[in-house]
Design a protein around this motif. Structure first.
Motif, short mmCIF file in Angstrom:
data_model
loop_
_atom_site.label_atom_id
_atom_site.label_comp_id
_atom_site.label_asym_id
_atom_site.label_seq_id
_atom_site.Cartn_x
_atom_site.Cartn_y
_atom_site.Cartn_z
N ILE A 1 -12.90 -5.29 -5.18
CA ILE A 1 -11.95 -5.23 -3.98
C ILE A 1 -11.16 -3.88 -4.16
O ILE A 1 -11.07 -3.40 -5.36
N CYS A 2 -10.31 -3.31 -3.37
CA CYS A 2 -9.81 -2.09 -3.30
C CYS A 2 -8.36 -2.03 -2.73
O CYS A 2 -8.07 -2.91 -1.94
N GLY A 3 -7.71 -1.00 -3.02
CA GLY A 3 -6.34 -0.75 -2.52
C GLY A 3 -5.86 0.46 -3.06
O GLY A 3 -6.39 1.34 -3.81
N GLY A 4 -4.62 0.46 -3.31
CA GLY A 4 -3.94 1.84 -3.54
C GLY A 4 -3.54 1.59 -4.99
O GLY A 4 -4.07 0.56 -5.59
N THR A 5 -3.04 2.71 -5.52
CA THR A 5 -2.64 2.95 -6.89
C THR A 5 -1.41 1.99 -7.59
O THR A 5 -1.13 1.83 -8.62
#
Length: 337
Positions: free
Chosen positions: A167-171
């Motif tokens: 999954i991905c997203g912001g830092t």
């Protein structure tokens, strides 16, 4: 006798002069302070976006500048300055602009994340908070052709084969969201493969390319792709469904069986040492702005919640920081004491 008289006269004149000088300085100081408020601002005020174009910081900063300009609430230009690195930008906002009445910015839970993890040594009390503006919620997004029909489908894969379900997203704040949400759903978050990106544009590109199975991001940063029917939301973190036509069919996390809702507050702030007259000016101008048609149209466009607050803002942010720190402590991400 003449000498005594001269000495006496000299003393009298000297005292009178000293009194006159002190009185003049005091009067000039009062006039200067009085004049500073109506004369401010006299030159462009930089609106410093703490990250690149397309991010939540950028969108909100530009929205405020646009509303103030369009409604003619501020008579000077409000140029936007973007920073490619949020961590560096948050430090610059406290150091390069210290005491500068000609810089305004917008911060959020992202700043609290960086403070809790130790990557930035400044929190909201080190800056000059001006006003809370809006709350925005998060969404779990997938590509339109994704096999996941519900967030339950995604959770099943995260439990059974996390290594094959990136999954991905912001830092920063997106980590807080996914960590808290999936923990509540019974997922071992230490096994999740999470790829972080510096801005909303990069996150959207990753989900479209298929390099991640689902994206964790704020609703407003993904809305354009939903409207273009390139991605869809499995669930949102709002306490109730959105009323807008495009989002009203998206269930909340609570409706999806996860007892959790979470909002990101975005607030306007200035640098440490911001002059009192400038603070009074901006809190007044922002209070007027949130009542304008332009601002109301803007928050409707981005599906933001109006969260305007001036009084007690520091205390509200204190509570939010405590929650963020607690979640990150569970994730093992807080700074070492």
């Amino acid at each position: 006798m003449r000498v005594a008289c001269k000495t006496s006269g000299s003393t009298i004149v000297s005292s009178a002069m000293r009194f006159s000088v002190v009185a003049f300085i005091a009067l000039a100081g009062e006039q200067s302070v009085a004049a500073s408020a109506p004369d401010y601002p006299t030159k462009p005020v930089t609106f410093f976006a703490l990250s690149g174009p397309g991010s939540g910081f950028d969108t909100t900063t530009r929205a405020v500048a646009n509303a103030l300009t369009k409604e003619k609430l501020v008579k000077v230009p409000l140029p936007i300055e973007n920073s490619p690195n949020s961590t560096q930008a948050m430090t610059l906002a406290a150091t390069r602009y210290k005491g500068d009445p000609y810089m305004i910015s917008v911060n959020s839970i992202a700043g609290m994340f960086r403070y809790a993890t130790g990557t930035v040594r400044f929190n909201h009390r080190d800056y000059t908070p001006l006003a809370a503006l809006i709350s925005t919620y998060y969404a779990v997004a997938v590509r339109t052709d994704s096999p996941y029909k519900t967030i339950g489908d995604l959770i099943k894969d995260l439990k059974e084969r996390p290594e094959k379900t990136p999954i991905c997203g912001g830092t920063s704040d997106d980590r807080v969201f996914y960590g808290a949400m999936f923990s509540r759903a019974g997922v071992d978050i230490t096994k999740i493969v999470y790829v972080s990106y510096s801005g909303g544009g990069e996150i959207n590109m990753a989900i479209l390319e298929g390099s991640c199975k689902a994206a964790m991001n704020s609703v407003d940063e993904q809305l354009a792709l939903v409207e273009a029917k390139k991605i869809r939301f499995l669930a949102v973190s709002a306490p109730k469904r959105y009323a807008s036509e495009i989002l009203k069919g998206v269930p909340t996390l609570q409706e999806s069986g996860i007892d959790f809702h979470w909002a990101n507050v975005r607030y306007a702030f200035a640098a440490p040492g911001f002059p009192d007259h400038a603070k009074a000016y901006w809190t007044d101008v922002l209070a007027k702005m949130v009542k304008t048609p332009t601002w109301k149209q803007t928050i409707a466009k981005y599906n933001w919640d109006d969260s305007f607050q001036v009084e007690g803002l520091n205390e509200t942010l204190d509570k939010k920081q405590a929650v963020v720190t607690e979640i990150l402590t569970k994730l093992g991400m807080t700074k070492k004491q």
